[in-house]
Design a protein around this motif. Structure first.
Motif, PDB file in Angstrom:
ATOM      1  N   ARG A  48       0.821  -1.219   0.000  1.00 37.30           N
ATOM      2  CA  ARG A  48       0.000   0.000   0.000  1.00 37.30           C
ATOM      3  C   ARG A  48       0.851   1.263   0.000  1.00 37.30           C
ATOM      4  O   ARG A  48       0.379   2.337  -0.369  1.00 37.30           O
ATOM      5  N   VAL A  49       2.118   1.114   0.393  1.00 38.11           N
ATOM      6  CA  VAL A  49       3.033   2.256   0.403  1.00 38.11           C
ATOM      7  C   VAL A  49       3.923   2.247  -0.838  1.00 38.11           C
ATOM      8  O   VAL A  49       4.030   3.251  -1.535  1.00 38.11           O
ATOM      9  N   ILE A  50       4.545   1.115  -1.145  1.00 40.28           N
ATOM     10  CA  ILE A  50       5.550   1.102  -2.211  1.00 40.28           C
ATOM     11  C   ILE A  50       4.946   0.952  -3.603  1.00 40.28           C
ATOM     12  O   ILE A  50       5.558   1.347  -4.594  1.00 40.28           O
ATOM     13  N   LEU A  51       3.747   0.384  -3.697  1.00 41.29           N
ATOM     14  CA  LEU A  51       3.117   0.202  -5.008  1.00 41.29           C
ATOM     15  C   LEU A  51       1.600   0.131  -4.836  1.00 41.29           C
ATOM     16  O   LEU A  51       0.965  -0.888  -5.078  1.00 41.29           O
ATOM     17  N   GLY A  52       1.044   1.265  -4.393  1.00 43.13           N
ATOM     18  CA  GLY A  52      -0.394   1.321  -4.196  1.00 43.13           C
ATOM     19  C   GLY A  52      -1.154   1.319  -5.508  1.00 43.13           C
ATOM     20  O   GLY A  52      -0.582   1.489  -6.594  1.00 43.13           O
ATOM     21  N   LYS A  53      -2.461   1.154  -5.419  1.00 42.34           N
ATOM     22  CA  LYS A  53      -3.305   1.085  -6.620  1.00 42.34           C
ATOM     23  C   LYS A  53      -3.754   2.479  -7.044  1.00 42.34           C
ATOM     24  O   LYS A  53      -4.168   3.294  -6.223  1.00 42.34           O
ATOM     25  N   HIS A  54      -3.658   2.741  -8.323  1.00 43.26           N
ATOM     26  CA  HIS A  54      -4.193   3.974  -8.903  1.00 43.26           C
ATOM     27  C   HIS A  54      -5.710   3.831  -9.008  1.00 43.26           C
ATOM     28  O   HIS A  54      -6.212   2.775  -9.398  1.00 43.26           O
ATOM     29  N   LEU A  55      -6.436   4.880  -8.659  1.00 46.96           N
ATOM     30  CA  LEU A  55      -7.894   4.850  -8.692  1.00 46.96           C
ATOM     31  C   LEU A  55      -8.421   5.812  -9.753  1.00 46.96           C
ATOM     32  O   LEU A  55      -7.771   6.820 -10.079  1.00 46.96           O
ATOM     33  N   ALA A  56      -9.598   5.497 -10.256  1.00 46.83           N
ATOM     34  CA  ALA A  56     -10.179   6.281 -11.356  1.00 46.83           C
ATOM     35  C   ALA A  56     -10.353   7.750 -10.983  1.00 46.83           C
ATOM     36  O   ALA A  56     -10.197   8.636 -11.823  1.00 46.83           O
ATOM     37  N   ASN A  63      -4.114  10.904  -4.416  1.00 42.53           N
ATOM     38  CA  ASN A  63      -3.600   9.993  -5.436  1.00 42.53           C
ATOM     39  C   ASN A  63      -2.774   8.900  -4.777  1.00 42.53           C
ATOM     40  O   ASN A  63      -2.693   8.817  -3.546  1.00 42.53           O
ATOM     41  N   VAL A  64      -2.162   8.079  -5.598  1.00 39.12           N
ATOM     42  CA  VAL A  64      -1.430   6.927  -5.083  1.00 39.12           C
ATOM     43  C   VAL A  64      -0.299   7.344  -4.141  1.00 39.12           C
ATOM     44  O   VAL A  64      -0.001   6.638  -3.167  1.00 39.12           O
TER      45      VAL A  64
END
Length: 451
Positions: A48-56, A63-64
């Motif tokens: 969740r910190v190093i490669l969180g999900k991009h949201l619409a 943002n991420v």
């Protein structure tokens, strides 16, 4: 000189989380499937910190990167992540089975802060090309979170095994550790990661001194390293503090004094591994090409025969490469598989613009001759179109072709440690993903918080 520093790491509290559920592979090795699995494993998984999900609905304010910063802040408030009470270095071992074999190895090193140097300073050396997009992403993350959650994998040379003996005892470098670790984790690949916290000032200073004359080669983490250097320079200018002067250079200090960086951003978290010790494994990274319209394997083989001797194979078995002392690799097409062995004099004539030490490297010939000259895919085109996939497993690369998803796969030998050293210390760089050091350093064992 290579300057290293102990630090007060942020670490997960094992009483609050199940450690196997919160650590991850490095961000650039996390596939979408792995990302989903990490998200499901724990609400405190480091992904969740190093490669969180991009949201619409992402905006400049939400943002991420901002979510990563808030997540890290919340975990610190909740004491999921707790700062160590005193500065430390961390012994780190990884016990693993070499892929596609029964051989068990142990790789030993230690985690510390490493001072950030320009390549021009000739302390830290690279071996691979980097690309702006990846560095921009990491810079945004570093600035938002003000934390380094992953380590750079650094190689150094010490035939005397000084640091290993100080950290792991006098047992020979081929021995496996018997001392109980402070933390032991088995990852999804069956690799056992162990960590030992070292806080004794005398011991730390002995390790610092032992590393002072070392030159370092980046094994993994080129993009993160170069981003960290850029961030350090930016902060040096803002703070009006010199980057390359130790904070305590002109002071008379007691023997138990522990060194520290001149300002927080002047260093980055790294794992240091001795190149002269056993346990280092470099795997090949195969290339798979897709998206070439009207690709014809007979036409390709005809063109390739100018630069390579061609032999058709019954099957694309990579084991045959180990027995060939010349530069060679296997091309896999829907029509068949072929062994390509370099006509070195023709290759040399075609690659006069690069040093001789690189002309006989499979990965260089593959990119400069095959991808560029024969398939019309120079590095800019590859980056723009994403037309080349980098695959660890030969079977996966082969199936991408035989199932009709890709045009052609190239199966190559791994770069050797000696080749890596020769290229790096000469100031050269090889193509991206020329090496695949196995296993990867686990992310989440320690975090370097800048604030």
């Amino acid at each position: 000189m290579a300057r290293i520093y102990p630090f007060r790491a942020l670490r997960y509290d094992p009483a609050r989380v199940h450690m196997e559920d919160v650590v991850t592979q490095p961000y650039d090795k996390i596939t979408p499937t792995m990302q989903d699995r990490y998200y499901a494993a724990s609400p405190y998984n480091l992904v969740r910190v190093i490669l969180g999900k991009h949201l619409a609905g992402d905006t400049e304010e939400n943002n991420v990167y901002t979510r990563a910063a808030e997540t890290l802040k919340d975990w610190r408030k909740e004491h999921i992540l707790v700062e160590e009470a005193e500065p430390a270095l961390y012994g780190y071992s990884q016990t693993y089975t070499v892929p596609h074999s029964d051989e068990v190895r142990e790789r030993r090193g230690f985690i510390a802060l490493g001072h950030l140097y320009d390549y021009a300073d000739k302390v830290v050396y690279r071996h691979e090309q980097t690309f702006p997009k990846h560095k921009s992403d990491r810079m945004s993350l570093f600035k938002a979170t003000r934390a380094y959650c992953e380590q750079i994998y650094m190689l150094y040379s010490d035939p005397a095994f000084t640091a290993e003996k100080l950290i792991f005892g006098t047992k020979g470098p081929n021995g496996f550790d018997d001392n109980p670790a402070d933390l032991a984790i088995t990852d999804e690949y069956g690799v056992v990661h162990k960590v030992w916290k070292l806080t004794d000032p005398t011991l730390i200073n002995l390790i610092v001194t032992a590393m002072a004359d070392k030159k370092l080669i980046i094994a993994d983490g080129h993009h993160r390293y170069e981003t960290s250097v850029a961030y350090a320079k930016e902060r040096s200018a803002q703070l009006k503090l010199p980057l390359n002067q130790p904070a305590d250079e002109d002071e008379k200090l007691p023997s138990n004094h522990l060194p520290s960086p001149p300002f927080a951003e002047a260093a980055m978290m790294m794992t240091f591994v001795n190149m002269d010790a056993p346990g280092i494994t470099i795997l090949p990274t195969h290339r798979v090409v897709h998206g070439i319209e009207n690709f014809s394997s007979p036409d390709f083989i005809t063109k390739a025969s100018y630069y390579f001797d061609i032999k058709e194979l019954d099957s694309p078995d990579t084991s045959i490469l180990a027995g060939i002392d010349k530069t060679a690799f296997i091309a896999v097409t829907i029509d068949g598989s072929y062994l390509l062995t370099a006509k070195q004099d023709v290759i040399d004539a075609a690659l006069q613009d690069i040093p001789a030490r690189q002309r006989n490297l499979e990965v260089v010939q593959l990119h400069r001759i095959v991808l560029d000259k024969l398939l019309g895919l120079d590095q800019e085109t590859i980056t723009r179109l994403g037309s080349v996939s980098y695959i660890r497993e030969a079977a996966e690369a082969i199936s991408m072709v035989t199932e009709g998803d890709s045009n052609i796969a190239f199966l190559i030998k791994p770069i050797t440690l000696e080749q890596l050293k020769e290229v790096s210390f000469a100031g050269d760089v090889m193509p991206q993903k020329s090496t695949d050091f196995y296993p990867k350093l686990l992310s989440g064992l320690a975090i370097y918080a800048l604030d």
